[in-house]
Write an enzyme that holds these catalytic residues in place. Structure first.
Site, PDB file in Angstrom:
ATOM      1  N   ASN A 121       0.825  -1.196   0.000  1.00  0.00           N
ATOM      2  CA  ASN A 121       0.000   0.000   0.000  1.00  0.00           C
ATOM      3  C   ASN A 121       0.867   1.258   0.000  1.00  0.00           C
ATOM      4  O   ASN A 121       1.958   1.280   0.579  1.00  0.00           O
ATOM      5  CB  ASN A 121      -0.915  -0.036   1.234  1.00  0.00           C
ATOM      6  CG  ASN A 121      -1.631   1.272   1.465  1.00  0.00           C
ATOM      7  OD1 ASN A 121      -1.115   2.148   2.160  1.00  0.00           O
ATOM      8  ND2 ASN A 121      -2.806   1.401   0.890  1.00  0.00           N
ATOM      9  N   CYS A 158      -6.106  -2.223  -2.915  1.00  0.00           N
ATOM     10  CA  CYS A 158      -6.961  -1.594  -1.902  1.00  0.00           C
ATOM     11  C   CYS A 158      -7.768  -0.435  -2.478  1.00  0.00           C
ATOM     12  O   CYS A 158      -8.472   0.264  -1.747  1.00  0.00           O
ATOM     13  CB  CYS A 158      -6.107  -1.098  -0.734  1.00  0.00           C
ATOM     14  SG  CYS A 158      -4.812   0.055  -1.249  1.00  0.00           S
TER      15      CYS A 158
END
Length: 408
Positions: A121, A158
């Site tokens: 991420n 995500c």
């Protein structure tokens, strides 16, 4: 080549299956180490079905009759970890030996490269701890055996947008086999290459170019990087996109040039650092007086005024240093003795590569030389012809590099 592929617990772990398959298809022997986290995303048996020799789990060191992490460190030619999660990166940076993957990392012989391809991420990537871990692990570059790849930017798993994506699978498959040699060494040379076609503008709408694809430059880069050298590649604007696959390679620099003048300027800006200049580009030898607006049909007449373009190879020879070796290319429909000897006399290079070419657009002739992985070549040195025959462009690339920089 014997490649040890480590896989850690990133959502990108599923891409490691394609990496393994791609490396096996290229003829390499591949073994895989999975961390505990990786087992949440991939199944070991799938790697075996894809041709991987062996697959090991995190704690297999304790069920193997030999010292497995030492055996694997000795076995491999290069150790690539893709993807590397934030957790695995932290353990490597701290020098932990808490599982098989991290133990192999510590046991690897100093002359063997470790290639790290992070994937996580964006916020995790930019967290101060992660940035510190990357900084700490890069300090190992003093050993000349560590490469940390930049991540790609885009939409992440995500659904956030930013850096942190695993590099393109095809990039990783191309980079790994070219990094068997030390990333830096005293024997390393800098090779400057031009490849592909230039563009000659007529007006804002029309231009003249040729059929050169730049694929020879791609194979020259592959050969030179595999031998541990640095490559500066100056490619025509429309040259093969395969050159982009090396864009993250630590020893590769790619520049795109449209016109003859752009290519000349790029060459001369890198010439002082070069040990070998390979002029494989199909650089135009003519130019037009460029019009600022579209030339109308009724004002064209039956001819276009042309003038000689700058001879880039000639300008290089005029400024050639004592250490610089130069390879010229001559793309000819008839690369005869007289044609090639005349070129050698007018521009005395260390090696002239005569290539038989035809774009296939006249008189229904067969396409030769262009947009193909092989061609008919004649290699001429100052002492005479050294080779005549058909070679793949991969074979030609290795022959050229080895002629000037044979292995010790």
């Amino acid at each position: 080549m014997r490649i040890l592929l480590g896989v850690s617990g990133s959502i990108s772990a599923y891409k490691s299956l394609d990496i393994a398959r791609g490396l096996v298809k290229k003829g390499h022997e591949v073994k895989v180490i999975l961390t505990e986290g990786a087992l949440k995303f991939v199944v070991p048996e799938v790697f075996t079905y894809l041709g991987v020799s062996d697959v090991y789990k995190a704690q297999d060191d304790f069920v193997h009759k030999n010292v497995l992490h030492i055996d694997l460190a000795r076995w491999c030619d290069v150790f690539a970890i893709a993807p590397v999660s934030a957790n695995t990166l932290s353990r490597l940076a701290q020098g932990q030996a808490s599982d098989l993957l991290s133990s192999v990392f510590l046991a690897l012989e100093p002359h063997k490269n470790t290639l790290i391809f992070p994937a996580m991420n964006t916020n995790m990537l930019h967290h101060p701890f992660t940035e510190k871990n990357i900084e700490d692990i890069k300090k190992l570059k003093t050993l000349n055996n560590l490469f940390v790849s930049p991540t790609d930017a885009g939409i992440l798993a995500c659904e956030e947008v930013g850096l942190g994506k695993l590099p393109n699978v095809d990039e990783i498959i191309e980079i790994i086999p070219t990094m068997i040699k030390p990333i830096q060494s005293a024997d390393q040379k800098t090779i400057l290459v031009t490849t592909g076609a230039t563009i000659v503008p007529l007006d804002p709408v029309r231009y003249l170019t040729n059929s050169s694809s730049g694929i020879t430059g791609y194979y020259l880069a592959e050969a030179a990087l595999s031998m541990g050298h640095k490559v500066v590649m100056i490619a025509g604007a429309h040259s093969t996109a395969k050159l982009n696959l090396y864009s993250k390679h630590p020893n590769f620099k790619l520049l795109r040039a449209k016109t003859v003048e752009e290519m000349k300027d790029a060459v001369h800006s890198h010439l002082n650092d070069a040990d070998l200049y390979i002029s494989s580009a199909a650089i135009s030898d003519i130019e037009f007086d460029v019009s600022d607006s579209k030339i109308k049909k009724d004002s064209m007449g039956d001819s276009l005024k042309i003038k000689p373009a700058t001879d880039v190879l000639k300008t290089v020879l005029e400024k050639k240093s004592a250490k610089l070796k130069v390879v010229g290319f001559a793309a000819e429909t008839d690369p005869s003795d007289s044609v090639l000897n005349k070129k050698m006399q007018s521009k005395p290079v260390d090696l002239l590569v005569g290539t038989k070419v035809n774009n296939g657009l006249t008189k229904n002739q067969e396409v030769t030389g262009f947009n193909a992985d092989f061609a008919e070549y004649r290699l001429l040195s100052p002492k005479g012809f050294t080779y005549e025959g058909i070679l793949t462009k991969k074979e030609l690339a290795h022959k050229i590099i080895l002629q000037f920089f044979p292995p010790n």
